[in-house]
Design a protein around this motif. Structure first.
Motif, short mmCIF file in Angstrom:
data_model
loop_
_atom_site.label_atom_id
_atom_site.label_comp_id
_atom_site.label_asym_id
_atom_site.label_seq_id
_atom_site.Cartn_x
_atom_site.Cartn_y
_atom_site.Cartn_z
N LEU A 1 -7.73 5.04 2.94
CA LEU A 1 -8.58 4.09 3.46
C LEU A 1 -8.97 5.49 4.72
O LEU A 1 -10.29 4.70 5.55
CB LEU A 1 -7.61 2.95 4.51
N GLU A 2 -7.78 6.37 4.98
CA GLU A 2 -8.56 7.59 6.27
C GLU A 2 -9.50 7.96 5.84
O GLU A 2 -10.47 8.08 6.64
CB GLU A 2 -6.99 8.10 6.78
N ASN A 3 -9.30 8.11 4.74
CA ASN A 3 -10.99 9.53 4.26
C ASN A 3 -11.65 9.03 4.50
O ASN A 3 -13.01 9.28 4.66
CB ASN A 3 -10.34 9.75 3.03
N LEU A 4 -11.98 7.68 4.11
CA LEU A 4 -13.08 6.59 4.12
C LEU A 4 -13.64 6.29 5.01
O LEU A 4 -15.37 5.94 5.20
CB LEU A 4 -13.43 4.93 2.56
N THR A 5 -12.76 5.46 6.28
CA THR A 5 -13.27 5.44 7.44
C THR A 5 -13.74 6.71 8.34
O THR A 5 -13.65 6.96 9.52
CB THR A 5 -12.70 4.53 8.47
N ARG A 6 -12.93 8.43 7.95
CA ARG A 6 -13.17 9.60 8.78
C ARG A 6 -14.76 9.19 9.21
O ARG A 6 -15.88 8.96 8.83
CB ARG A 6 -13.21 10.76 8.26
N ASN A 7 -15.62 9.41 10.05
CA ASN A 7 -16.76 10.12 10.61
C ASN A 7 -17.64 8.95 10.60
O ASN A 7 -19.13 8.84 10.38
CB ASN A 7 -17.51 10.83 10.12
N THR A 8 -16.76 7.58 10.62
CA THR A 8 -17.69 6.15 10.75
C THR A 8 -17.17 5.31 12.13
O THR A 8 -16.07 6.18 13.22
CB THR A 8 -17.46 4.97 9.68
N SER A 9 -18.03 4.38 12.43
CA SER A 9 -16.86 3.03 13.65
C SER A 9 -17.01 1.93 12.82
O SER A 9 -16.80 1.26 13.68
CB SER A 9 -18.81 3.00 14.09
N ILE A 10 -16.23 1.97 11.80
CA ILE A 10 -15.44 0.91 11.07
C ILE A 10 -14.53 1.21 11.66
O ILE A 10 -13.61 1.93 12.18
CB ILE A 10 -15.01 1.25 9.93
N ILE A 11 -14.13 -0.09 12.39
CA ILE A 11 -12.86 -0.82 12.45
C ILE A 11 -11.63 -1.10 11.85
O ILE A 11 -12.00 -1.89 10.56
CB ILE A 11 -12.48 -1.98 14.60
N VAL A 12 -10.75 -0.59 11.82
CA VAL A 12 -9.48 -1.59 10.57
C VAL A 12 -9.09 -2.08 11.09
O VAL A 12 -8.28 -1.87 12.33
CB VAL A 12 -8.11 -0.13 9.66
N LEU A 13 -8.14 -3.98 10.99
CA LEU A 13 -7.40 -4.09 11.48
C LEU A 13 -6.00 -4.62 9.85
O LEU A 13 -6.56 -4.82 9.24
CB LEU A 13 -7.98 -5.99 11.10
N GLU B 1 11.19 1.49 -1.36
CA GLU B 1 10.11 2.26 -0.91
C GLU B 1 9.56 1.83 0.55
O GLU B 1 11.19 1.39 1.24
CB GLU B 1 9.19 0.52 -0.83
N THR B 2 8.76 2.74 1.33
CA THR B 2 9.24 2.90 3.37
C THR B 2 7.10 2.08 2.71
O THR B 2 6.67 2.35 2.38
CB THR B 2 8.59 4.34 3.63
N HIS B 3 7.57 1.23 4.08
CA HIS B 3 6.36 0.55 4.85
C HIS B 3 5.39 1.83 5.51
O HIS B 3 6.13 2.41 6.20
CB HIS B 3 6.56 -0.16 5.97
N GLN B 4 4.50 1.88 4.51
CA GLN B 4 3.25 3.39 4.69
C GLN B 4 2.16 2.31 6.32
O GLN B 4 0.94 1.62 5.99
CB GLN B 4 2.07 3.65 4.23
N SER B 5 2.28 2.07 7.65
CA SER B 5 2.09 1.58 8.88
C SER B 5 0.77 1.87 8.85
O SER B 5 0.66 3.98 8.92
CB SER B 5 2.60 0.86 9.57
N ALA B 6 -0.25 1.94 8.81
CA ALA B 6 -1.43 2.38 9.37
C ALA B 6 -1.43 3.36 11.22
O ALA B 6 -1.94 4.37 10.92
CB ALA B 6 -2.41 1.24 9.98
N PHE C 1 1.26 -1.43 0.30
CA PHE C 1 -0.29 -0.08 0.38
C PHE C 1 0.45 1.12 -0.13
O PHE C 1 1.68 1.26 0.82
CB PHE C 1 -0.33 0.00 0.97
N SER C 2 0.46 2.43 -0.72
CA SER C 2 0.75 3.49 -0.78
C SER C 2 0.77 4.25 0.58
O SER C 2 -1.00 4.10 1.27
CB SER C 2 0.93 3.99 -2.41
N LYS C 3 0.88 5.47 0.20
CA LYS C 3 0.82 6.79 1.29
C LYS C 3 -0.39 7.55 0.99
O LYS C 3 -1.04 7.46 1.54
CB LYS C 3 2.15 7.44 0.73
N GLU C 4 -0.88 7.29 -0.58
CA GLU C 4 -2.26 8.08 -1.35
C GLU C 4 -3.06 6.67 -0.37
O GLU C 4 -4.11 7.30 -0.46
CB GLU C 4 -2.20 7.95 -2.17
#
Length: 381
Positions: free
Chosen positions: A184-196, A209-214, A176-179
């Motif tokens: 993902l951050e934008n899609l889950t904003r103002n929701t109660s969705i949990i990300v694993l 490449e740089t690992h884009q950790s959540a 996954f890239s930074k974009e």
């Protein structure tokens, strides 16, 4: 009497099938994801010393405190972010147990969980065991398995409880890239969705490449479990030890299930790894180590009939065999094992409706000798 479990009849995993065939036919096993070389003797000595020093009884439920502190320091070093070792980090029986426990903690009947296919094979059964529904987003081989975020957006409903991501991605080797993470951050904003966020291959990422950790994305971090594995990092898949990190509010819920699942993890191994992690080079050098193996593997087959895009992460390489045969990937993988003596994993078993892109996954976490013998076979096909 009915003794069936709640799980659908998923059958024997493809990993067991292909490894079994490899053993039966004395094939080189590049199917299952494990190294054929040993852990650092220094790490083994640290674990032995811990046993001889009395670390042979229950560890704290969240894990040995020295290990949790070492994990916290790693996040500060790599990602300039923090997880509190006392209430935001839990040591688990491998990443798979962490994934199972996270899903079991939050998923209830009729909840929906978005997964990206091809997907690691434990995700969907864990979801269904808890009464949830796996909603698939199919990644396309023709697009180097990049995510179509409009497709993801269209799959989010009022029942979406969780999104599972995996970067670097098993089985494709994409990252996954930074974009991607910002989307993902934008899609889950103002929701109660949990990300694993399954990040077990975080230290195996290539070509600058740089690992884009959540955890690098502040809003995303607030709703995310980051899952990692010492087994993959330190070449000891049989030790079954990993961990997960999450904000305190999420981890409090996780622990409610964890305590009645495994309670705690093998104590001397935790102590040994804690001592070993005092030298950051033990994980910082891993990308260079595996990039050399990837480069050797690909250089040796560059004139073969297989097509490939170099893996960006993990210790897996996908090879396209469409120039060789039109047979389905499961059949071709089995034939290669039986007739040619080399075992791989067909990707269709991880796809929506068994989509067959004529690609196989090969593990390059092997000695130089193993890779040379394997590539001699691939070049002959």
């Amino acid at each position: 009497m009915n003794f069936k479990s709640k799980l659908p009849n998923v059958g024997t995993t493809i990993f067991s099938v292909m490894s079994g065939l490899a053993t039966k036919h004395h094939a080189i096993n590049l199917s299952q994801g494990f190294p054929d070389f040993d852990s650092d003797q220094k790490l083994i000595d640290f674990v032995s010393r811990a046993m001889n020093s009395g670390y042979n009884h229950y560890a704290p439920m969240l894990g040995n405190l020295e290990l949790r502190e070492a994990i916290a320091k790693k996040f500060e070093l790599l990602y300039n972010t923090s997880y509190h070792p006392e209430n935001e980090i839990t040591v688990t029986a491998g990443a798979t147990q962490a994934i199972f426990t996270i899903i079991s903690t939050f998923i209830k009947p009729n909840d929906e969980v978005i997964i990206f296919r091809p997907a690691y094979d434990s995700y969907q059964p864990n979801i269904e065991l808890n009464g949830g529904k796996a909603v698939s987003v199919q990644l396309q081989a023709s697009n180097n398995f990049k995510v179509d975020w409009n497709d993801v957006k269209g799959k989010i409903t009022s029942r979406t409880k969780m999104i599972i991501i995996n970067t670097p991605h098993n089985p494709t080797g994409s990252v996954f890239s930074k974009e991607d993470m910002l989307q993902l951050e934008n899609l889950t904003r103002n929701t109660s969705i949990i990300v694993l966020s399954d990040e077990v291959y975080e230290h195996m990422i290539y070509d600058g490449e740089t690992h884009q950790s959540a955890c690098l994305f502040p809003e995303l971090k607030l709703r995310t479990f980051v899952v990692a594995s010492f087994c993959k990092t330190f070449h000891n898949t049989g030790w079954r030890i990993g961990y997960c990190c999450a904000p305190k509010e999420l981890m409090q819920e996780f622990v409610k299930v964890h305590q009645f699942n495994v309670f705690c993890i093998h104590h001397p191994t935790q102590k040994g790894i804690a001592d070993y992690m005092q030298e950051p080079r033990h994980y910082l050098d891993l990308s260079d180590f595996y990039q050399k193996k990837r480069n050797l593997f690909l250089n040796l087959i560059k004139d073969s009939r297989f097509k490939f895009t170099p893996s960006k992460g993990t210790y897996f390489q996908v090879l396209d065999y469409s120039n060789i045969t039109n047979e389905n990937d499961v059949g071709f993988a089995k034939r290669l094992t039986i007739e040619s003596g080399i075992a791989s994993i067909p990707l269709s078993v991880f796809n929506t409706n068994y989509l067959d892109n004529k690609v196989l996954r090969f593990c390059f976490a092997k000695t130089e000798d193993t890779l040379k013998r394997a590539t001699d076979i691939l070049n002959s096909i």
